[in-house]
Each structure stands twice: as structure tokens, then as C-alpha cells.
Design an enzyme around this catalytic site. Structure first.
Site, short mmCIF file in Angstrom:
data_model
loop_
_atom_site.label_atom_id
_atom_site.label_comp_id
_atom_site.label_asym_id
_atom_site.label_seq_id
_atom_site.Cartn_x
_atom_site.Cartn_y
_atom_site.Cartn_z
N ASN A 1 0.86 -1.19 0.00
CA ASN A 1 0.00 0.00 0.00
C ASN A 1 0.90 1.24 0.00
O ASN A 1 1.52 1.56 1.01
CB ASN A 1 -0.89 -0.04 1.25
CG ASN A 1 -1.76 1.20 1.41
OD1 ASN A 1 -1.80 2.07 0.53
ND2 ASN A 1 -2.45 1.29 2.53
N TRP A 2 0.94 1.90 -1.13
CA TRP A 2 1.81 3.09 -1.25
C TRP A 2 1.23 4.31 -0.52
O TRP A 2 1.91 5.32 -0.38
CB TRP A 2 1.99 3.46 -2.72
CG TRP A 2 3.00 2.63 -3.44
CD1 TRP A 2 3.74 1.58 -2.95
CD2 TRP A 2 3.39 2.77 -4.82
NE1 TRP A 2 4.57 1.08 -3.93
CE2 TRP A 2 4.37 1.79 -5.08
CE3 TRP A 2 3.01 3.63 -5.85
CZ2 TRP A 2 4.97 1.65 -6.34
CZ3 TRP A 2 3.60 3.50 -7.10
CH2 TRP A 2 4.57 2.51 -7.34
N LYS A 3 -0.03 4.24 -0.13
CA LYS A 3 -0.70 5.40 0.48
C LYS A 3 -0.53 6.62 -0.42
O LYS A 3 -0.55 6.47 -1.65
CB LYS A 3 -0.18 5.61 1.91
CG LYS A 3 -0.32 4.32 2.74
CD LYS A 3 -0.11 4.47 4.20
CE LYS A 3 -0.33 3.13 4.88
NZ LYS A 3 -0.15 3.18 6.32
N HIS B 1 -9.75 1.32 5.43
CA HIS B 1 -8.44 1.42 6.08
C HIS B 1 -8.55 2.40 7.24
O HIS B 1 -9.31 3.37 7.16
CB HIS B 1 -7.40 1.89 5.06
CG HIS B 1 -6.00 1.84 5.58
ND1 HIS B 1 -5.50 2.80 6.44
CD2 HIS B 1 -5.01 0.94 5.40
CE1 HIS B 1 -4.26 2.48 6.75
NE2 HIS B 1 -3.93 1.36 6.14
N GLU C 1 -5.61 -4.66 11.11
CA GLU C 1 -4.53 -3.70 11.28
C GLU C 1 -4.72 -2.92 12.58
O GLU C 1 -5.43 -1.92 12.59
CB GLU C 1 -4.44 -2.76 10.07
CG GLU C 1 -5.79 -2.42 9.41
CD GLU C 1 -5.85 -1.03 8.84
OE1 GLU C 1 -4.85 -0.56 8.31
OE2 GLU C 1 -6.91 -0.39 8.98
N GLY D 1 2.71 2.14 10.88
CA GLY D 1 3.72 3.18 10.70
C GLY D 1 4.52 3.48 11.96
O GLY D 1 5.22 4.49 12.02
N SER E 1 3.47 -2.26 10.34
CA SER E 1 4.93 -2.33 10.48
C SER E 1 5.52 -3.68 10.05
O SER E 1 6.43 -4.19 10.70
CB SER E 1 5.35 -1.98 11.91
OG SER E 1 4.94 -0.66 12.23
P1 PGA Z 1 2.83 0.27 7.67
O1 PGA Z 1 1.30 0.40 7.20
O2 PGA Z 1 3.37 -1.00 7.06
O3 PGA Z 1 3.53 1.49 7.12
O4 PGA Z 1 2.83 0.19 9.15
C1 PGA Z 1 0.46 -0.69 7.36
C2 PGA Z 1 -0.99 -0.39 7.15
O5 PGA Z 1 -1.36 0.76 6.82
O6 PGA Z 1 -1.82 -1.33 7.31
#
Ligand code: PGA
Length: 232
Positions: free
Chosen positions: A12-14, A103, A152, A158, A192
Site C-alpha cells: 500500500n503506497w498510500k 483502512h 490492522e 507506521g 509495520s
Molecule cells: P505500515 O502500514 O506497514 O507502514 O505500518 C500498514 C498499514 O497501513 O496497514
């Protein structure tokens, strides 16, 4: 129900990357893949870039014949029409196979609520897009018929502090137990995930995939994560 292969890796590049950066990412990533192909029967790779990257990435992926699938990070609860700024599911249906829905960032920062998310699921389904419904704890209800559920925990996103594979697996087990009518459901862990810790999730009993955000932004990191998982 115990999980079955393949194991899903959903990047997921966001809200990152220009189109040029996305193309450069693909050039590097596809070069790694060609040098050391990933067995699609073991690992299924899905990439959720920004909407703006979908068209070019779809062409590049098709040309390369590399089995990577595309997803969107969000979808409109409305069908195609007069909805300024929205991306209707029908308008991306020839580009993507999957859609992240609910999300935690959409829920928290854009106030998306369950009613709206159920309509997003409906729009995705009508347009042959597989929804990946995200929940932030194991007590949240999963709308009927969702085959993929992202688990999640918000504090793990993050933060560099992932949930342990053991605890995440227990949460996956509990989520599965509540979904007895949907036997095919797959639980995907997000929070993470890195090339170093991904094997822990791969070895669990109930987790069918991972959803790395930060670790999908660099092609070498993302490819190492995939390879470590494949070789586990
Ligand atoms: P992250 O994001 O790997 O940067 O922690 C995970 C997520 O948004 O589910």
C-alpha cells in the site's frame, strides 16, 4: 479454517510518489523479479498505488507479463455519476482486481463510517473488484460476503512496533471464528511489516497475508520482503 496457499502480499503506497517515481519503482522491481522470479502458487503480490499511477502501471505490468495484481486504496460508495472528486468502482474496473475498504486512515482522517463502507463493498462487487475490508480490532463486525479482511491494529501502523505474529494469529483465529458463514475468508495482517519480520506472519496458522505500507515504497525492500516470505 486453516489457511491455504498462496500467501498474499499487498503493498500500500498510500499518498506517495509522482508518476515518474512510480515508473522508476516498477523498472527496478521488475528487474529484481526477472532475475529471481517469484512462484505465484506460493506468493500472490498485489500493489495498491495511488489512483494516478494505475494506468501506467497496468500497461507496464501487462507488457512485462509479471503476475502482479493492482488494487485501489479506496473506492467511492456511489456509482458513476455527478460526484465531484470521487473515483467510481466502474471507472477503475478495467485496471484493478482489489480494493482496500475502511483502512484506518480513511476511517480516522476522512470520517468514513460503516454504512458508507458497506456501500463501497457493494460497488466494488458489482464491478468485479474484490474488497479487502480493513478492521482495527477483532471485535469489529465484518460485512457479510467479504473474502478478504485486513486486520490492522492502529498502534502498529507506521510505528515500527508490529503486533507479534502470535497475538496477530490469535486475533485472526477469533475473527475467523465469528465468520462461520464465510468459510473462505482470508485474514491479512497490517502494521509495520518488514522484510525482517514477515516470515513470522507467514509461519502462523491463520494469517493468509500481509499488508505492508512503508516497506512497499522502495522496490528493493518490497522485493526482499516478498523473497524472504517465499523462502520461509
Ligand atoms: P505500515 O502500514 O506497514 O507502514 O505500518 C500498514 C498499514 O497501513 O496497514
Amino acid at each position: 479454517m486453516l489457511k491455504s496457499p498462496p500467501f498474499f502480499i499487498i503493498g500500500n503506497w498510500k499518498s506517495h510518489k509522482t508518476i515518474k517515481e512510480a515508473v522508476m519503482w516498477w523498472q527496478d522491481f521488475s528487474a529484481f523479479w526477472k532475475k529471481s522470479p517469484v512462484n505465484p502458487g506460493k506468493i500472490k503480490v498485489i500493489l495498491c498505488p495511488g489512483f494516478i499511477h494505475l494506468t501506467i502501471l497496468k500497461s507496464l505490468i501487462t507488457l512485462s507479463k509479471i503476475p502482479v495484481f493492482l488494487g485501489v486504496q479506496d473506492i467511492s460508495p456511489f456509482k458513476e455519476g455527478a460526484f465531484t472528486g470521487e473515483i467510481a468502482a466502474s471507472t477503475v474496473s478495467d485496471l484493478v482486481s482489489y480494493a482496500l475498504i475502511g483502512h484506518s486512515e480513511r476511517r480516522k482522517l476522512f470520517a468514513e463510517k460503516r454504512g458508507e463502507l458497506v456501500r463501497e463493498i457493494e460497488q466494488a462487487r458489482i464491478n468485479n473488484i474484490q474488497p479487502i475490508y480493513c478492521v482495527q480490532n477483532e471485535d469489529m463486525l465484518i460485512p457479510h460476503g467479504c473474502q478478504f479482511v485486513g486486520y490492522e491494529p492502529v498502534w502498529a501502523i507506521g510505528s515500527g512496533k508490529p503486533e507479534t505474529p502470535e497475538n496477530a494469529d490469535q486475533a485472526a483465529k477469533n475473527l475467523l471464528k465469528k465468520q462461520e458463514q464465510d468459510k473462505q475468508i482470508k485474514i491479512i495482517y497490517g502494521g509495520s511489516v518488514t522484510p525482517e519480520n514477515v516470515t513470522g506472519y507467514r509461519m502462523t496458522k491463520y494469517i493468509s497475508g500481509v499488508l505492508p505500507g512503508g516497506a512497499s515504497l522502495k522496490p528493493d525492500t518490497f522485493f526482499n520482503l516478498i523473497k524472504n516470505c517465499e523462502n520461509a
